[in-house]
Design a protein around this motif. Structure first.
Motif, short mmCIF file in Angstrom:
data_model
loop_
_atom_site.label_atom_id
_atom_site.label_comp_id
_atom_site.label_asym_id
_atom_site.label_seq_id
_atom_site.Cartn_x
_atom_site.Cartn_y
_atom_site.Cartn_z
N THR A 128 4.37 -3.99 -63.98
CA THR A 128 3.86 -5.05 -64.83
C THR A 128 4.09 -6.38 -64.11
OG1 THR A 128 5.97 -5.45 -65.97
CG2 THR A 128 4.51 -3.73 -66.87
N ALA A 129 3.41 -7.43 -64.58
CA ALA A 129 3.57 -8.74 -63.95
C ALA A 129 5.02 -9.20 -63.99
CB ALA A 129 2.66 -9.75 -64.63
N LYS A 130 5.69 -8.98 -65.13
CA LYS A 130 7.08 -9.40 -65.25
C LYS A 130 7.98 -8.61 -64.32
CE LYS A 130 10.80 -10.01 -68.64
NZ LYS A 130 11.19 -9.88 -70.07
N LEU A 156 7.39 -9.82 -60.76
CA LEU A 156 7.99 -11.13 -60.54
C LEU A 156 9.49 -11.00 -60.29
CD1 LEU A 156 7.90 -14.22 -60.53
CD2 LEU A 156 8.09 -14.16 -63.03
N TYR A 212 2.02 -4.65 -56.72
CA TYR A 212 2.23 -5.94 -57.36
C TYR A 212 0.92 -6.60 -57.81
CZ TYR A 212 6.36 -4.85 -54.65
OH TYR A 212 7.43 -4.20 -54.10
N GLU A 217 -0.60 -6.57 -60.65
CA GLU A 217 -0.58 -7.21 -61.96
C GLU A 217 -0.06 -8.65 -61.87
OE1 GLU A 217 -1.59 -6.45 -65.09
OE2 GLU A 217 -2.68 -4.86 -64.05
N LEU A 218 0.88 -8.90 -60.97
CA LEU A 218 1.39 -10.25 -60.81
C LEU A 218 0.28 -11.18 -60.32
CD1 LEU A 218 3.76 -12.27 -60.78
CD2 LEU A 218 4.22 -11.55 -58.43
N ASP A 265 -2.96 -10.70 -60.53
CA ASP A 265 -4.16 -10.67 -61.37
C ASP A 265 -3.94 -11.25 -62.77
OD1 ASP A 265 -5.42 -9.47 -59.25
OD2 ASP A 265 -5.23 -7.43 -60.04
N SER A 266 -2.68 -11.54 -63.13
CA SER A 266 -2.38 -11.98 -64.49
C SER A 266 -2.23 -13.49 -64.58
CB SER A 266 -1.09 -11.32 -64.99
OG SER A 266 -1.20 -9.91 -65.00
N LEU A 297 0.03 -16.13 -65.99
CA LEU A 297 1.40 -16.23 -66.48
C LEU A 297 1.68 -17.61 -67.06
CD1 LEU A 297 3.36 -14.40 -63.64
CD2 LEU A 297 2.21 -13.44 -65.63
#
Length: 275
Positions: free
Chosen positions: A9-11, A14, A252, A254-255, A257-258, A260
């Motif tokens: 996931t993006a979180k 990160l 990574y 999602e990081l 592509d998202s 935040l």
């Protein structure tokens, strides 16, 4: 059988990428081969990606050692020339030295011979005027595969004009509290003019010097100082971007592509490619 790709996931990405990676890190001196500066490498590895980093106006290279060491811990050879440190910084000269730094990375034996750089995996990056210089250098160098800027500053000759000639994927991190190089006339303008795939992110709480480390007397003249939040986000996004573009790492995605909360995705043209 196809390799299974585990995407965080993006979180999660990160948090993972803001911490040091799995590789022990070696530090070297570029002056040994004729150019003042520093180089950080993984302890070993063949065919590695490499990035040359340009410092900001009046900023010593030591203010970026943490970022360079961090990239090396994730498998990227990271070097920074310590040139043009006076008040009359020449972006053209710094750009030329960034390309020389890449030549050193690919043409000089690194470590004890257990480290080599793939000439097809070269990137440029920089902070402030060093970011503008990285754009200048990339505009005339087809071998550059990726470009990253942190609070980039417009330069002379113009980084904005040069951006139109860059076909390599670009990631530009802008500082929302930047009073030296407000994004609208600098990072944002460069991203809008970019000739290839590009992404612009705004860190709303960061200042112009937020990406730097430690303290320096130039903070008396310039706005801001080193900020843990900006450094954490900068390390994570720069690492994710370079690994994705130059090695094809997809964990990574999602990081990158998202959108935040503290790293707003404000502009993107074309999806960032995977090697």
């Amino acid at each position: 059988m196809a390799r299974r790709v585990i995407t965080l996931t993006a979180k999660q990405a990160l948090e993972q990428l803001s911490r040091p990676g799995p590789h022990p890190v070696l530090r070297g001196d570029l002056a040994l081969v004729g150019l003042p500066g520093v180089i950080f490498t993984p302890q070993s590895g063949l065919g590695l990606p490499a990035v040359a980093f340009g410092h900001g106006w009046m900023q010593p290279v030591r203010r970026y050692h943490g970022l360079l060491r961090h990239l090396a811990s994730w498998g990227v050879v990271a070097a920074a020339p310590a040139v043009e440190r006076g008040p009359l910084l020449s972006s053209r000269v710094l750009a030329a030295n960034l390309l020389t730094t890449l030549d050193i990375c690919t043409g000089v034996r690194l470590g004890t011979g257990e480290i080599s750089v793939d000439p097809a995996r070269l990137a440029l990056a920089g902070h402030s005027m060093g970011g503008g210089a990285a754009v200048l250098a990339a505009s005339g160098a087809d071998r550059v595969r990726a470009v990253v800027t942190l609070a980039a500053t417009e330069t002379r000759p113009s980084a904005l004009d040069a951006a139109r000639e860059v076909r390599a994927p670009g990631l530009h991190l802008a500082a929302g509290e930047d009073r030296i190089a407000p994004p609208v006339g600098h990072s944002e303008a460069i991203a809008q003019a970019w000739g290839g795939p590009v992404q612009l992110r705004l860190l709303p709480k960061a200042s112009h010097l937020g990406f730097t480390e430690g303290r320096h007397w130039s903070e008396l003249m310039l706005d801001g100082s080193g900020e843990r939040g900006a450094q954490k986000l900068g390390r994570a996004f720069v690492t994710a971007f370079l690994l994705r573009v130059m090695t094809g790492e997809r964990a990574y995605d999602e990081l990158l592509d998202s959108d935040l909360k503290n790293a707003n995705l404000v502009f993107q043209r074309e999806a960032l490619p995977r090697r």
